[in-house]
Design a protein around this motif. Structure first.
Motif, PDB file in Angstrom:
ATOM      1  N   LEU A 122      -7.888  27.751  69.158  1.00 55.33           N
ATOM      2  CA  LEU A 122      -6.800  28.678  69.477  1.00 55.33           C
ATOM      3  C   LEU A 122      -6.926  29.230  70.902  1.00 55.33           C
ATOM      4  O   LEU A 122      -6.091  30.036  71.322  1.00 55.33           O
ATOM      5  CB  LEU A 122      -6.774  29.844  68.482  1.00 55.33           C
ATOM      6  CG  LEU A 122      -6.370  29.489  67.045  1.00 55.33           C
ATOM      7  CD1 LEU A 122      -6.558  30.700  66.137  1.00 55.33           C
ATOM      8  CD2 LEU A 122      -4.920  29.017  66.996  1.00 55.33           C
ATOM      9  N   ALA A 123      -7.957  28.812  71.633  1.00 50.09           N
ATOM     10  CA  ALA A 123      -8.116  29.274  73.024  1.00 50.09           C
ATOM     11  C   ALA A 123      -6.850  28.954  73.817  1.00 50.09           C
ATOM     12  O   ALA A 123      -6.305  27.853  73.725  1.00 50.09           O
ATOM     13  CB  ALA A 123      -9.332  28.616  73.665  1.00 50.09           C
ATOM     14  N   GLY A 124      -6.395  29.917  74.568  1.00 48.58           N
ATOM     15  CA  GLY A 124      -5.169  29.761  75.343  1.00 48.58           C
ATOM     16  C   GLY A 124      -3.917  30.146  74.578  1.00 48.58           C
ATOM     17  O   GLY A 124      -2.832  30.236  75.168  1.00 48.58           O
ATOM     18  N   GLU A 125      -4.042  30.387  73.268  1.00 53.68           N
ATOM     19  CA  GLU A 125      -2.892  30.781  72.456  1.00 53.68           C
ATOM     20  C   GLU A 125      -2.724  32.306  72.475  1.00 53.68           C
ATOM     21  O   GLU A 125      -3.670  33.060  72.695  1.00 53.68           O
ATOM     22  CB  GLU A 125      -3.070  30.326  71.006  1.00 53.68           C
ATOM     23  CG  GLU A 125      -3.112  28.824  70.821  1.00 53.68           C
ATOM     24  CD  GLU A 125      -1.725  28.202  70.828  1.00 53.68           C
ATOM     25  OE1 GLU A 125      -0.721  28.947  70.921  1.00 53.68           O
ATOM     26  OE2 GLU A 125      -1.655  26.959  70.741  1.00 53.68           O
ATOM     27  N   SER A 126      -1.511  32.719  72.197  1.00 57.10           N
ATOM     28  CA  SER A 126      -1.197  34.128  71.984  1.00 57.10           C
ATOM     29  C   SER A 126      -0.842  34.269  70.512  1.00 57.10           C
ATOM     30  O   SER A 126       0.199  33.784  70.068  1.00 57.10           O
ATOM     31  CB  SER A 126      -0.027  34.559  72.875  1.00 57.10           C
ATOM     32  OG  SER A 126       0.222  35.943  72.757  1.00 57.10           O
ATOM     33  N   VAL A 127      -1.728  34.890  69.734  1.00 50.75           N
ATOM     34  CA  VAL A 127      -1.609  34.921  68.272  1.00 50.75           C
ATOM     35  C   VAL A 127      -1.111  36.292  67.828  1.00 50.75           C
ATOM     36  O   VAL A 127      -1.677  37.334  68.198  1.00 50.75           O
ATOM     37  CB  VAL A 127      -2.965  34.608  67.607  1.00 50.75           C
ATOM     38  CG1 VAL A 127      -2.851  34.648  66.084  1.00 50.75           C
ATOM     39  CG2 VAL A 127      -3.481  33.253  68.069  1.00 50.75           C
ATOM     40  N   TYR A 128      -0.071  36.293  67.011  1.00 50.49           N
ATOM     41  CA  TYR A 128       0.488  37.560  66.555  1.00 50.49           C
ATOM     42  C   TYR A 128      -0.383  38.156  65.451  1.00 50.49           C
ATOM     43  O   TYR A 128      -0.760  37.481  64.492  1.00 50.49           O
ATOM     44  CB  TYR A 128       1.906  37.375  66.021  1.00 50.49           C
ATOM     45  CG  TYR A 128       2.540  38.678  65.595  1.00 50.49           C
ATOM     46  CD1 TYR A 128       2.891  39.643  66.542  1.00 50.49           C
ATOM     47  CD2 TYR A 128       2.761  38.957  64.257  1.00 50.49           C
ATOM     48  CE1 TYR A 128       3.448  40.850  66.163  1.00 50.49           C
ATOM     49  CE2 TYR A 128       3.319  40.170  63.863  1.00 50.49           C
ATOM     50  CZ  TYR A 128       3.656  41.110  64.818  1.00 50.49           C
ATOM     51  OH  TYR A 128       4.203  42.314  64.433  1.00 50.49           O
ATOM     52  N   ALA A 129      -0.705  39.454  65.599  1.00 53.30           N
ATOM     53  CA  ALA A 129      -1.530  40.164  64.618  1.00 53.30           C
ATOM     54  C   ALA A 129      -1.045  41.599  64.459  1.00 53.30           C
ATOM     55  O   ALA A 129      -1.846  42.527  64.304  1.00 53.30           O
ATOM     56  CB  ALA A 129      -2.997  40.128  65.043  1.00 53.30           C
ATOM     57  N   GLY A 130       0.260  41.779  64.505  1.00 56.26           N
ATOM     58  CA  GLY A 130       0.826  43.106  64.247  1.00 56.26           C
ATOM     59  C   GLY A 130       0.721  44.084  65.392  1.00 56.26           C
ATOM     60  O   GLY A 130       0.897  45.299  65.180  1.00 56.26           O
TER      61      GLY A 130
END
Length: 321
Positions: free
Chosen positions: A190-198
């Motif tokens: 997931l490196a380089g990703e923008s992950v949604y976590a609220g």
């Protein structure tokens, strides 16, 4: 001569201070002003003709008379509650499951209903332990589930909790995402990703904090705030618009136009606890605690799997208690 009649409220205040050894915390636990609690303690001391606490600017300690009174006061209060319960049908217990779908809290609730069929256990869906804990503190909710270790300490101080499960985490990906073809996703992928976590949602501050700690040093960003989606269709629309992966648990609902993949290397865990107000008693709560403990033992919910990772600073702890 010690009077025969001592108000249960005075004993309740004494026990709270004796257990917290702090007047401010005890007052918050009882939802009374600190000044009122201090007056009640002084009144009890005058009634009994004995000093119960030694107070300094730094500490509160029980006197020998206070130590002697504590087990007696607990027995009197327990008998008083038993008397009240014998002639009062318990009200419905309001239980927050976070989501209206399959999940660990729902499994616990269903088992508790089997254990206590005469209790009315009503499900609610508050979506986020930070919000639910505030509702519990205000008396508008009785029980909730979530990452209790991530709550603000001031909010957590008024709650009791037991661990229920170390939930493995997963990532929800748009169907066309490059990682969607994998059966499981290495965390570092997931490196380089923008992950949604609220992020930006005041109801789920504890979940965002868990994500930030998990992603730190791995080149994974927490996605910026997005509109809070209610329902599958709105979730699908917002997810399609942002294109961001979403951090979820492995039991999270299946969503349209997306795939859910467990995270590995390591398997990140979210410590799920059941929380309620300190000092609160209800037969439905007893059933929930028994259900959680039984399920955890039967299904190994509190046995971290090999290659797993708990949030920093946490170690496995037994259920119950």
């Amino acid at each position: 001569m010690i009077p025969r009649d001592v108000e249960p409220r005075l004993l309740r205040g004494f026990v709270a201070v004796a257990e917290e050894l702090h007047f401010t915390r005890a007052a918050a636990r009882l939802y009374v002003a600190q000044q009122a609690l201090s007056r009640d303690v002084r009144r009890l001391e005058q009634t009994l003709g004995a000093g119960l606490f030694v107070r300094t600017t730094r500490a509160v300690e029980l006197t020998p008379d206070g130590e002697r009174l504590l087990p007696l006061a607990r027995r009197v209060l327990a008998a008083h509650e038993e008397l009240a319960a014998a002639f009062t049908a318990p009200r419905a217990l309001l239980v927050d499951l976070n989501t209206d779908g399959p999940c660990t809290p729902r499994t616990v609730l269903e088992r508790a209903r089997e254990l206590a069929p005469d209790c009315e256990l009503m499900a609610r869906f508050e979506s986020g332990l930070t919000h639910a804990a505030a509702e519990i503190a205000a008396g508008r909710l009785d029980v909730s589930f979530g990452y209790a270790d991530g709550l603000d300490p001031a909010l957590r101080a008024g709650l009791a909790s037991v661990p229920v499960r170390y939930e493995p985490l997963a990532v929800l990906l748009p169907e066309g995402h490059a990682l969607a073809a994998l059966e499981s996703v290495p965390l570092d992928a997931l490196a380089g990703e923008s992950v949604y976590a609220g992020a930006g949602n005041p109801r789920t501050v504890e979940w965002t904090g868990l994500a930030r700690e998990l992603f730190a040093g791995r080149g994974i960003e927490v996605a910026p705030p997005a509109p809070v989606a209610m329902g599958k269709e709105e979730f699908r629309r917002v997810m399609a618009k942002t294109g961001n992966p979403v951090l979820v648990t492995v039991d999270f609902l299946d969503m349209p136009a997306s795939v859910k993949r467990p995270l590995i290397d390591p398997v990140p865990l979210s410590p799920l606890s059941m929380v309620w107000r300190k000092g609160f008693g209800h037969p439905g709560l007893d059933a929930l605690r028994a259900a959680a403990a039984g399920l955890a033992a039967d299904r190994g919910w509190l046995d971290p799997p090999p290659g797993s990772r708990l949030p920093k600073g946490l170690t496995p702890r037994p259920g119950g208690g």
